[in-house]
Design a protein around this motif. Structure first.
Motif, PDB file in Angstrom:
ATOM      1  N   TYR A 115       0.862  -1.179   0.000  1.00 36.17           N
ATOM      2  CA  TYR A 115       0.000   0.000   0.000  1.00 36.17           C
ATOM      3  C   TYR A 115       0.900   1.231   0.000  1.00 36.17           C
ATOM      4  O   TYR A 115       1.504   1.551   1.025  1.00 36.17           O
ATOM      5  CB  TYR A 115      -0.903   0.019   1.242  1.00 36.17           C
ATOM      6  N   SER A 118       0.439   5.430   1.976  1.00 36.96           N
ATOM      7  CA  SER A 118      -0.484   4.993   3.030  1.00 36.96           C
ATOM      8  C   SER A 118       0.194   5.120   4.385  1.00 36.96           C
ATOM      9  O   SER A 118       0.792   4.174   4.894  1.00 36.96           O
ATOM     10  CB  SER A 118      -0.890   3.532   2.806  1.00 36.96           C
ATOM     11  N   THR A 133      -5.256  -3.949  14.860  1.00 32.82           N
ATOM     12  CA  THR A 133      -5.775  -3.177  13.722  1.00 32.82           C
ATOM     13  C   THR A 133      -4.794  -2.060  13.363  1.00 32.82           C
ATOM     14  O   THR A 133      -4.305  -1.353  14.240  1.00 32.82           O
ATOM     15  CB  THR A 133      -7.141  -2.547  14.090  1.00 32.82           C
ATOM     16  N   VAL A 135      -4.507   1.441  11.253  1.00 31.04           N
ATOM     17  CA  VAL A 135      -5.362   2.470  10.665  1.00 31.04           C
ATOM     18  C   VAL A 135      -4.485   3.377   9.807  1.00 31.04           C
ATOM     19  O   VAL A 135      -3.446   3.850  10.279  1.00 31.04           O
ATOM     20  CB  VAL A 135      -6.034   3.332  11.769  1.00 31.04           C
ATOM     21  N   SER A 138      -6.210   7.482   5.309  1.00 29.86           N
ATOM     22  CA  SER A 138      -7.510   7.583   4.637  1.00 29.86           C
ATOM     23  C   SER A 138      -8.658   7.152   5.545  1.00 29.86           C
ATOM     24  O   SER A 138      -9.823   7.313   5.201  1.00 29.86           O
ATOM     25  CB  SER A 138      -7.506   6.682   3.404  1.00 29.86           C
ATOM     26  N   GLY A 139      -8.316   6.573   6.707  1.00 23.31           N
ATOM     27  CA  GLY A 139      -9.344   6.104   7.627  1.00 23.31           C
ATOM     28  C   GLY A 139      -9.617   4.609   7.510  1.00 23.31           C
ATOM     29  O   GLY A 139     -10.336   4.038   8.330  1.00 23.31           O
ATOM     30  N   GLU A 140      -9.019   3.963   6.522  1.00 27.07           N
ATOM     31  CA  GLU A 140      -9.250   2.514   6.367  1.00 27.07           C
ATOM     32  C   GLU A 140      -8.607   1.731   7.518  1.00 27.07           C
ATOM     33  O   GLU A 140      -7.537   2.112   8.007  1.00 27.07           O
ATOM     34  CB  GLU A 140      -8.635   2.022   5.049  1.00 27.07           C
ATOM     35  N   HIS A 141      -9.259   0.635   7.908  1.00 30.95           N
ATOM     36  CA  HIS A 141      -8.759  -0.235   8.983  1.00 30.95           C
ATOM     37  C   HIS A 141      -8.395  -1.600   8.401  1.00 30.95           C
ATOM     38  O   HIS A 141      -9.100  -2.115   7.532  1.00 30.95           O
ATOM     39  CB  HIS A 141      -9.852  -0.469  10.041  1.00 30.95           C
ATOM     40  N   PHE A 142      -7.308  -2.186   8.891  1.00 32.24           N
ATOM     41  CA  PHE A 142      -6.880  -3.528   8.437  1.00 32.24           C
ATOM     42  C   PHE A 142      -6.531  -4.346   9.684  1.00 32.24           C
ATOM     43  O   PHE A 142      -5.861  -3.829  10.581  1.00 32.24           O
ATOM     44  CB  PHE A 142      -5.627  -3.427   7.555  1.00 32.24           C
TER      45      PHE A 142
END
Ligand SMILES: Cc1cc2nc3c(=O)[nH]c(=O)nc-3n(C[C@H](O)[C@H](O)[C@H](O)COP(=O)(O)OP(=O)(O)OC[C@H]3O[C@@H](n4cnc5c(N)ncnc54)[C@H](O)[C@@H]3O)c2cc1C
Length: 555
Positions: A115, A118, A133, A135, A138-142
């Protein structure tokens, strides 16, 4: 990159790896990209000294397009493995190595995503779910089973950007490519200072090599008032790159983990600095340099450091620098090490593992006594930087000032900074400089400066600290208002050291000292307390080795 390499080499095709990189390229990191280098900046290690990646630098130079190297006048014929490289070229090499590692992952059937652009802005651990998690901006969580933090260098700003002429670090160096007509203050006199000096002097004059090969420096007429004044605690310049007998400073004869464990078992869990100094330093000279051994065999650490410092302090810094340059040149030509300096580098690297087991009293001795000597001796200034510094000094463009322990710097009211210090004769100075650059190197960042707030808020991490062996010493220091002393309910006293607590496998520790099986910290600014010599690619290699050993445990 070292972590990625280890994961691929694990041969585990049942894993999935995600790499988050805030920039749009992999491998160059901070020191070897425009974030940390211009054309004039060079590595302080040569090809033969870097840990193995996929192909060697020589192989890469053979196969890469000459267009990438022309600007730096590097060809397969002119390069050899004993040479240092421009950092931007080294970055291209590292980036190419990352590409090769990706191909290896593809061939091994290991799934991975990269990514780009990021930035990771938070990390949240979920012990109940046994997951962590990540973060991104962009606010996306993985969600992951394991997270390894390898975010490298960070240089927080204090006054830079709000006070004109005040720089918290020389990075990115493009910001220092300006002309000045006044003295510039630099805090520090080692590799980071040399980075700043290389850029400033390039912008304000030129180096000329005469017919005899001697390097001189000529100021541009518009910069007639320019000079650099380095400030360092002892007024000493760093030591110069020499030939290393053990090019990877692997310290094969240093204490093994088993030996250290059995020592700790017999000593209330503590290691002792004196024991490490005897075993990892003094003992090495018995056979290899008996003459040096005879000189130091009865010295304790403080006596050794004092004798080495006195020897250096008695000589004018630039004279010593020139003498060491000649010594280093001989060492390289004859491929013969300056053994005591090599051993000091090995001792320094070997302190990374035991540091977290030292009693607080020994950590204070380490910080006060040994580290100042080590930081001077193991900087390993490359020859061309040394030649430039000598030329600048001869041209009257470079000086060094000893500022003592109590010196401090304040931003100037009208910009720049005021340097406050006391000289060796007790005279006090308050000197204003229109331009000031802090060049003491990567600052040790504190627990509170960790940029992943949930790790702090949820007590997933804890500040690094060491217990006092003798509680009375801790109590005395607390009563003397030492702000770094803590106590606990059982009457123990602790010394807070920079960064967060980690164990031998780089797993983060919570307040109870329990390790987290999911989160690993390799980013150097946050582990300086427990890893006093964390610099360099050799550290990346060593820490990734420790991590990979446990990453698949309990799978
Ligand atoms: C100026 C300088 C020169 C050096 N020269 C040498 C040398 O010659 N030889 C040597 O052995 N060592 C040298 N070092 C030591 C250096 O620590 C290592 O060589 C190496 O670069 C460390 O690698 P790293 O991956 O830990 O950090 P970095 O190289 O800094 O890489 C960290 C990466 O993480 C990315 N990143 C950071 N934060 C985030 C985030 N929140 N989210 C996503 N991505 C992020 C960055 O963009 C970067 O790509 C030098 C260090 C400095 C500062």
């Amino acid at each position: 990159m070292f972590m990625f390499k280890r994961l691929i080499e694990s041969g585990r095709a049942d894993i999935h790896i995600d790499i988050f990189e805030k920039k749009n390229e992999l491998g160059t990191g901070m020191p070897y990209s425009s974030d940390g280098a211009n054309d004039e900046h060079i590595t302080n290690v040569s090809g033969n000294e870097i840990p193995q990646l996929v192909t060697s630098i020589a192989e890469w130079i053979e196969t890469t397009s000459p267009g990438k190297l022309n600007r730096f006048h590097i060809t397969p014929d002119s390069y050899n493995d004993y040479k240092v490289l421009p950092r931007l070229v080294f970055g291209q090499y590292l980036s190419a190595q990352f590409d090769l590692l990706r191909k290896m992952a593809d061939q091994a059937g290991i799934a991975y995503n990269v990514y780009y652009n990021s930035e990771v802005v938070d990390i949240i651990d979920h012990p109940d779910r046994k997951q962590t998690t990540v973060v991104i901006e962009s606010g996306e969580h993985f969600n992951y089973d394991r997270v390894v933090i390898c975010t490298g260098h960070r240089w927080p700003k204090t006054h830079e950007g709000t006070v004109s002429g005040y720089y918290d670090s020389p990075y990115p160096p493009a910001k220092l490519s300006f002309m000045v007509n006044h003295p510039v203050a630099v805090r520090g006199a080692s590799l980071t200072a040399i980075d700043a000096i290389r850029t400033l002097t390039r912008a304000n004059g030129q180096f000329i090599t005469d017919a005899d090969g001697k390097l001189t420096y000529e100021l541009s007429p518009e910069s007639a008032g320019f000079k650099v004044v380095m400030h360092s605690r002892n007024g000493l310049l760093p030591a110069i790159r020499f030939h290393l007998q053990d090019s990877h400073l692997s310290g094969n004869d240093t204490l093994t983990r088993e030996e250290m464990t059995s020592y700790r078992e017999a000593h209330d869990g503590f290691l002792s600095l004196d024991y490490i100094f005897e075993k990892n330093f003094k003992d090495a000279f018995r056979d290899k340099d008996p003459e040096f051994y005879a000189r130091i065999k009865d010295m304790n650490m403080e006596e050794f450091v004092n004798s080495m410092m006195e020897m250096r302090e008695d000589i004018e810094p630039f004279h010593l620098f020139r003498a060491e340059y000649i010594e280093a040149e001989k060492s390289i030509k004859r491929r013969q090490s300056v053994y005591w300096k090599e051993m000091l580098a090995i001792l320094s690297f070997s302190m990374n593992y035991p540091a977290k087991y030292l009693p607080a009293e020994d950590m204070q001795r380490l910080q006060k006594t040994l580290m100042p000597l080590i930081s001077i001796v193991i900087a390993f200034v490359p020859q061309s930087s040394c030649e430039q510094l000598l030329a600048l000094h001869n041209a009257g463009v470079l000086d060094i000032v000893a500022v003592g322990d109590d010196s401090h710097v304040e931003p100037g009211e009208a910009g720049g900074a005021v340097y406050h210090y006391t000289d060796a004769d007790g005279r006090e100075y308050q000197t204003h400089f229109e331009t000031y650059i802090d060049c003491v190197g990567q600052p040790h960042l504190s627990y509170q400066q960790l940029p992943y707030q949930s790790l702090v808020d949820n007590y997933t991490v804890s500040p690094a600290r060491l217990r006092f062996q003798n509680a009375e010493v801790g109590e005395r220091e607390k009563n003397d208002d030492n702000e770094h002393i803590q106590t606990d309910s059982t009457g123990n006293y602790y010394l807070k050291v920079p960064g967060i607590g980690i164990n031998d496998n780089f797993q983060v520790l919570d307040n109870y000292g329990a390790y987290n099986p999911r989160i690993y910290m390799m980013a150097v600014p946050y582990i300086g307390g427990f890893n006093p010599d964390y610099s360099g690619l050799d550290f990346c290699e060593a820490s990734s080795k420790a991590i990979i050993k446990v990453i698949f445990e309990n799978d």
